[in-house]
Scaffold this active site. Structure first.
Site, PDB file in Angstrom:
ATOM      1  N   ARG A   1      21.690 -46.355  -0.599  1.00  0.00           N
ATOM      2  CA  ARG A   1      21.733 -47.168  -1.816  1.00  0.00           C
ATOM      3  C   ARG A   1      23.148 -47.464  -2.298  1.00  0.00           C
ATOM      4  O   ARG A   1      23.378 -48.447  -2.994  1.00  0.00           O
ATOM      5  CB  ARG A   1      20.906 -46.487  -2.910  1.00  0.00           C
ATOM      6  CG  ARG A   1      19.407 -46.603  -2.668  1.00  0.00           C
ATOM      7  CD  ARG A   1      18.596 -45.650  -3.533  1.00  0.00           C
ATOM      8  NE  ARG A   1      18.647 -44.273  -3.051  1.00  0.00           N
ATOM      9  CZ  ARG A   1      18.018 -43.256  -3.621  1.00  0.00           C
ATOM     10  NH1 ARG A   1      17.297 -43.462  -4.703  1.00  0.00           N
ATOM     11  NH2 ARG A   1      18.099 -42.040  -3.118  1.00  0.00           N
TER      12      ARG A   1
ATOM     13  N   TYR B   1      24.327 -36.193  -4.065  1.00  0.00           N
ATOM     14  CA  TYR B   1      25.375 -36.886  -3.321  1.00  0.00           C
ATOM     15  C   TYR B   1      26.662 -36.074  -3.284  1.00  0.00           C
ATOM     16  O   TYR B   1      27.039 -35.423  -4.258  1.00  0.00           O
ATOM     17  CB  TYR B   1      25.664 -38.255  -3.950  1.00  0.00           C
ATOM     18  CG  TYR B   1      24.523 -39.231  -3.831  1.00  0.00           C
ATOM     19  CD1 TYR B   1      24.141 -39.725  -2.587  1.00  0.00           C
ATOM     20  CD2 TYR B   1      23.823 -39.663  -4.949  1.00  0.00           C
ATOM     21  CE1 TYR B   1      23.088 -40.623  -2.470  1.00  0.00           C
ATOM     22  CE2 TYR B   1      22.770 -40.559  -4.844  1.00  0.00           C
ATOM     23  CZ  TYR B   1      22.411 -41.040  -3.601  1.00  0.00           C
ATOM     24  OH  TYR B   1      21.368 -41.919  -3.486  1.00  0.00           O
TER      25      TYR B   1
ATOM     26  N   THR C   1       1.838 -34.064  21.106  1.00  0.00           N
ATOM     27  CA  THR C   1       1.598 -35.053  20.051  1.00  0.00           C
ATOM     28  C   THR C   1       2.826 -35.919  19.801  1.00  0.00           C
ATOM     29  O   THR C   1       2.721 -37.144  19.696  1.00  0.00           O
ATOM     30  CB  THR C   1       1.171 -34.354  18.747  1.00  0.00           C
ATOM     31  OG1 THR C   1      -0.009 -33.587  18.990  1.00  0.00           O
ATOM     32  CG2 THR C   1       0.886 -35.368  17.652  1.00  0.00           C
TER      33      THR C   1
ATOM     34  N   ASP D   1      16.640 -48.614   3.745  1.00  0.00           N
ATOM     35  CA  ASP D   1      15.238 -48.376   3.396  1.00  0.00           C
ATOM     36  C   ASP D   1      14.699 -49.537   2.568  1.00  0.00           C
ATOM     37  O   ASP D   1      14.663 -49.482   1.334  1.00  0.00           O
ATOM     38  CB  ASP D   1      15.091 -47.059   2.624  1.00  0.00           C
ATOM     39  CG  ASP D   1      15.272 -45.847   3.512  1.00  0.00           C
ATOM     40  OD1 ASP D   1      15.375 -46.023   4.738  1.00  0.00           O
ATOM     41  OD2 ASP D   1      15.322 -44.728   2.985  1.00  0.00           O
TER      42      ASP D   1
ATOM     43  N   LYS E   1      11.783 -38.221  11.995  1.00  0.00           N
ATOM     44  CA  LYS E   1      11.552 -36.813  11.629  1.00  0.00           C
ATOM     45  C   LYS E   1      10.257 -36.269  12.246  1.00  0.00           C
ATOM     46  O   LYS E   1       9.366 -35.773  11.553  1.00  0.00           O
ATOM     47  CB  LYS E   1      11.530 -36.628  10.112  1.00  0.00           C
ATOM     48  CG  LYS E   1      12.849 -36.956   9.419  1.00  0.00           C
ATOM     49  CD  LYS E   1      12.814 -36.589   7.938  1.00  0.00           C
ATOM     50  CE  LYS E   1      14.133 -36.862   7.249  1.00  0.00           C
ATOM     51  NZ  LYS E   1      14.362 -38.298   6.985  1.00  0.00           N
ATOM     52  N   PHE E   2      10.174 -36.311  13.560  1.00  0.00           N
ATOM     53  CA  PHE E   2       9.009 -35.761  14.261  1.00  0.00           C
ATOM     54  C   PHE E   2       8.859 -34.278  13.922  1.00  0.00           C
ATOM     55  O   PHE E   2       9.843 -33.557  13.795  1.00  0.00           O
ATOM     56  CB  PHE E   2       9.180 -35.927  15.771  1.00  0.00           C
ATOM     57  CG  PHE E   2       9.107 -37.352  16.228  1.00  0.00           C
ATOM     58  CD1 PHE E   2       7.883 -37.986  16.393  1.00  0.00           C
ATOM     59  CD2 PHE E   2      10.263 -38.070  16.504  1.00  0.00           C
ATOM     60  CE1 PHE E   2       7.810 -39.305  16.822  1.00  0.00           C
ATOM     61  CE2 PHE E   2      10.202 -39.388  16.934  1.00  0.00           C
ATOM     62  CZ  PHE E   2       8.971 -40.012  17.093  1.00  0.00           C
ATOM     63  N   ALA E   3       7.602 -33.825  13.804  1.00  0.00           N
ATOM     64  CA  ALA E   3       7.383 -32.437  13.372  1.00  0.00           C
ATOM     65  C   ALA E   3       6.093 -31.848  13.920  1.00  0.00           C
ATOM     66  O   ALA E   3       5.517 -30.951  13.310  1.00  0.00           O
ATOM     67  CB  ALA E   3       7.381 -32.362  11.848  1.00  0.00           C
TER      68      ALA E   3
END
EC number: 4.1.1.23
Length: 263
Positions: free
Chosen positions: A234, A216, A99, A36, A92-94
């Site tokens: 990270r 974690y 659509t 990220d 993360k399609f929702a």
């Protein structure tokens, strides 16, 4: 009794899952790097260092501020080929089927053209699976796979209990396109002929959480509860960590935990 990745690859109905399982077996890694970062150069430089140790990269391409298909995606694909890893866009399609179909294959990202794997929430029902599958079939000849979000690693997540179970039921609607789950544990299904891949975020060897609710678990903890792929972010490059040192460390930890599980 858990089967090896190689054994599972031979009989898996999904070409994407079979390819990933074979890659994991041959490269001896079950590590997915969650990268990220907000600049293309940083993304590519990190992946050139982490590439030898991972089976998969997980991207959030919409946070890359200087994104372009030519300068971000094409070099990303080049690194995937160079280091032999696959690409998972954590979109993360929702939304409803029509659509998500437009979102997956169009816009500026054209995700279905370059991401081997993507994921979706089950909140809108099984139509989301069909919409995404249609988009993949219409935009590429390459095989694509979908992960359903059954559980999350964040504190207070609502993806539990009945919601998780209904997401599992949605996954059963397509054995070839739905390859598994983002989850914290095994989701079953083998007695019905499903062989779902379980990918687990929130894995760390050092930290136990962050200030924004991330929690974690250790590599051994997640492998013993049925995880196939450990997702580490990270822990690989945050807080001044050396990605090559940490990549090797997490790859070795994940592989040793896997070997203990199938022994």
């Amino acid at each position: 009794m858990y089967k090896s990745y190689g054994e599972r690859a031979k009989s898996h109905p999904s070409k994407v899952a079979s390819r990933l399982l074979n890659l994991m077996e041959s490269k001896q890694t079950n590590l997915c790097a969650s990268v990220d970062v907000t600049k293309t150069q940083e993304l590519l430089e990190l992946l050139d260092k982490l590439g030898p140790y991972i089976c998969l990269v997980k991207t959030h391409i919409d946070i890359v501020e200087d994104f372009s298909y030519e300068h971000t995606i094409l070099p990303l694909q080049g690194l995937a080929k160079k280091h032999n890893f696959m690409i998972f866009e954590d979109r993360k399609f929702a939304d409803i089927g029509n659509t998500v179909k437009l979102q997956y294959k169009g816009g500026i990202y054209r995700t279905s053209k370059w991401a081997d794997i993507t994921n979706a929430h089950g909140v809108t029902g099984a139509g989301i699976v069909e919409g995404l599958k249609q988009a993949a079939e219409e935009s590429t000849d390459e095989p694509r796979g979908l992960l359903m979000l059954a559980e999350l690693s964040s504190k207070g997540s609502l993806a539990t209990g009945e919601y998780t179970q209904k997401t599992v039921e949605i996954a059963k609607s397509d054995k070839e396109f739905v390859i598994g789950f983002i989850a914290q544990r095994d989701m079953g299904g083998r007695e019905e002929g499903f062989d779902w891949l379980i990918m687990t975020p929130g894995v760390g060897l050092d930290d136990k959480g962050d200030s924004l609710g991330q929690q974690y678990r250790t590599v051994d903890e997640v492998m013993q509860t049925g995880t196939d792929v450990i997702i580490v972010g990270r822990g690989l490059f945050g807080k001044g960590r050396d990605p090559e040192v940490e990549g090797k460390r997490y790859r070795n930890a994940g592989w040793e935990a896997y070997k203990r599980r199938i022994a």
